[in-house]
Design a protein around this motif. Structure first.
Motif, mmCIF file in Angstrom:
data_model
loop_
_atom_site.group_PDB
_atom_site.id
_atom_site.type_symbol
_atom_site.label_atom_id
_atom_site.label_comp_id
_atom_site.label_asym_id
_atom_site.label_seq_id
_atom_site.Cartn_x
_atom_site.Cartn_y
_atom_site.Cartn_z
ATOM 1 N N MET A 203 -15.457 -21.637 18.805
ATOM 2 C CA MET A 203 -15.680 -22.984 18.299
ATOM 3 C C MET A 203 -16.103 -22.926 16.840
ATOM 4 N N ASP A 204 -16.142 -24.093 16.207
ATOM 5 C CA ASP A 204 -16.635 -24.178 14.837
ATOM 6 C C ASP A 204 -18.131 -23.891 14.818
ATOM 7 N N ALA A 205 -18.593 -23.133 13.830
ATOM 8 C CA ALA A 205 -19.994 -22.734 13.779
ATOM 9 C C ALA A 205 -20.926 -23.940 13.685
ATOM 10 N N ALA A 206 -20.551 -24.939 12.891
ATOM 11 C CA ALA A 206 -21.402 -26.130 12.745
ATOM 12 C C ALA A 206 -21.535 -26.874 14.067
ATOM 13 N N THR A 207 -20.470 -26.913 14.857
ATOM 14 C CA THR A 207 -20.513 -27.580 16.158
ATOM 15 C C THR A 207 -21.428 -26.833 17.115
ATOM 16 N N VAL A 208 -21.346 -25.512 17.103
ATOM 17 C CA VAL A 208 -22.214 -24.709 17.967
ATOM 18 C C VAL A 208 -23.676 -24.940 17.606
#
Length: 405
Positions: A203-208
């Motif tokens: 997943m996208d790091a910011a979303t995680v």
């Protein structure tokens, strides 16, 4: 000065050639030890080479996983500045800083999460999409590793394009666990790579971080090196930053450490034959000094110094060592060939053809470095063995020496 030593070299050569049979037998004494060393070391190097080749064939040597290190009792985190420093290292082809976490589905299927940027993950891992596409930055989209996708399909019926709930566990002020639920869309499935992405939810790091909480540092950086030959230099640079580096290269380090010990132990046994050869040189040179006592006495009486006598004796030992080294290297090459012929069949019979690539490759490896080392050992031991006879000859009293015989 040079002419003087050339004269000494010529005199010493004539002296050793006067007793050719004795010279050959003495040289053989040291040659047998050298041959044993060359054969044993070549066996160790051959096994090392084949083991490393097997690791290179079955593992991704150019992939390094960098994580927080421990320096002086203090944890060194993977900060943005460390990531930039790693990316700037020579031979680093690509890097992908990631955050890691563990989520679960509503039915409690474990999800190992890797959060990063899709373009950086592609640059490092070069993944191939089996279905769908990569996730977009800032989205709640996810790409499934092949093993994870098979597991979710089998137990929960989740396919590409499906949205499914994930639970991110947090701990409140009371210390009790609290699960934060969010919805994720599976937009793609990777082909199997036999690597860390096979069981991961990408997943996208910011979303995680939005789901699991912000953090000040990355959990890891995946680094792609341009060539296996440069992996260890890159690892050394990374460890110099205070960080920890893991990867398939550690298997090579383990093989190298093991074979270094094996070669050292086996070579120590061959050292016995080298000692016997050195003692033969001592005995030969003592006999030679005894036979030439009157000749040495006359030489000292007409002006030869103790250093001249020592130099002549040591030059004779040097010739013996050179001859022994040459014969020993040739015998060692033959010994290695015998080991290769007999040993390959034995290893295949005991371990199976697929254990290491011995079915078609040699199990011994004679390198120029091994042959040079064998020559240097022969010369060093010969000169060492000649010290006592040389000193004995130099300490002769010229008058008493002339009266003898």
């Amino acid at each position: 000065m040079m002419a003087k030593w050339l004269d000494y070299a010529w005199i010493a050569a004539r002296q050793v050639l006067r007793k050719r049979a004795r010279l050959l037998l003495t040289a053989l004494g040291i040659a047998i030890g050298v041959a044993a060393v060359v054969g044993i070391v070549s066996l160790g190097e051959g096994i090392r080479s084949q083991s490393v080749a097997m690791i290179e064939e079955q593992s991704d040597l150019t992939l390094i996983e960098v994580s927080a290190g421990l320096h002086g009792g203090t944890i060194v985190p993977v900060t943005a500045s460390k990531v930039a420093a790693i990316a700037a290292l020579p031979h680093v082809q690509a890097s992908a800083p990631v955050v890691k976490d563990a989520f679960a589905t509503r039915q409690q299927t474990y999800l190992g999460v890797i959060g990063g940027r899709w373009d950086e993950i592609v640059a490092v891992f070069d993944p191939v999409l089996h279905q769908g596409e990569g996730f977009r930055a800032g989205s709640a989209e996810a790409v499934l590793g092949r093993d994870l996708a098979d597991r979710l399909l089998r137990y929960e019926g989740i396919r590409p394009g499906d949205a499914f709930g994930v639970l991110a566990r947090e701990y409140g002020e009371s210390g009790l666990p609290e699960d934060r639920e969010s919805e994720v869309v599976a937009v793609g499935i990777l082909q199997e790579q036999d690597g860390p992405l096979d069981s991961a939810l990408l997943m996208d790091a910011a979303t995680v971080q939005a789901l699991a909480g912000e953090r000040d540092a990355y959990d890891a950086v995946y680094v792609r090196v341009d060539s296996p030959e440069h992996v260890f230099s890159v690892v050394e640079e990374i460890e110099g930053l205070g960080l920890n580096a893991d990867g398939a290269f550690e298997e090579i380090e383990s093989v190298n450490n093991l074979m270094d010990v094996v070669i050292l132990v086996l070579s120590s046994f061959t050292g016995i034959s080298l000692i016997v050869g050195a003692l033969m040189i001592v005995n030969t040179m003592i006999i030679s000094v005894f036979e030439r006592t009157r000749e040495i006495g006359i030489a000292m009486a007409v002006g030869a110094s103790q250093n001249n006598v020592i130099g002549l004796i040591l030059l004779e030992c040097l010739y013996i060592g050179l001859l022994g080294g040459i014969i020993g290297d040739l015998m060692g090459i033959g010994f290695a060939a015998v080991i290769n012929t007999v040993g390959r069949g034995l290893i295949i019979d005991r371990l199976g053809e697929n254990f290491i690539g011995f079915a078609e490759a040699d199990i011994t490896l004679v390198t120029p470095q091994i042959l040079v080392a064998g020559m240097l050992i022969a010369v060093f031991l010969s000169l060492l063995a000649g010290i006592y006879p040389a000193l004995k000859a130099a300490r002769l009293n010229p008058v008493e020496a002339i009266r003898r015989l």
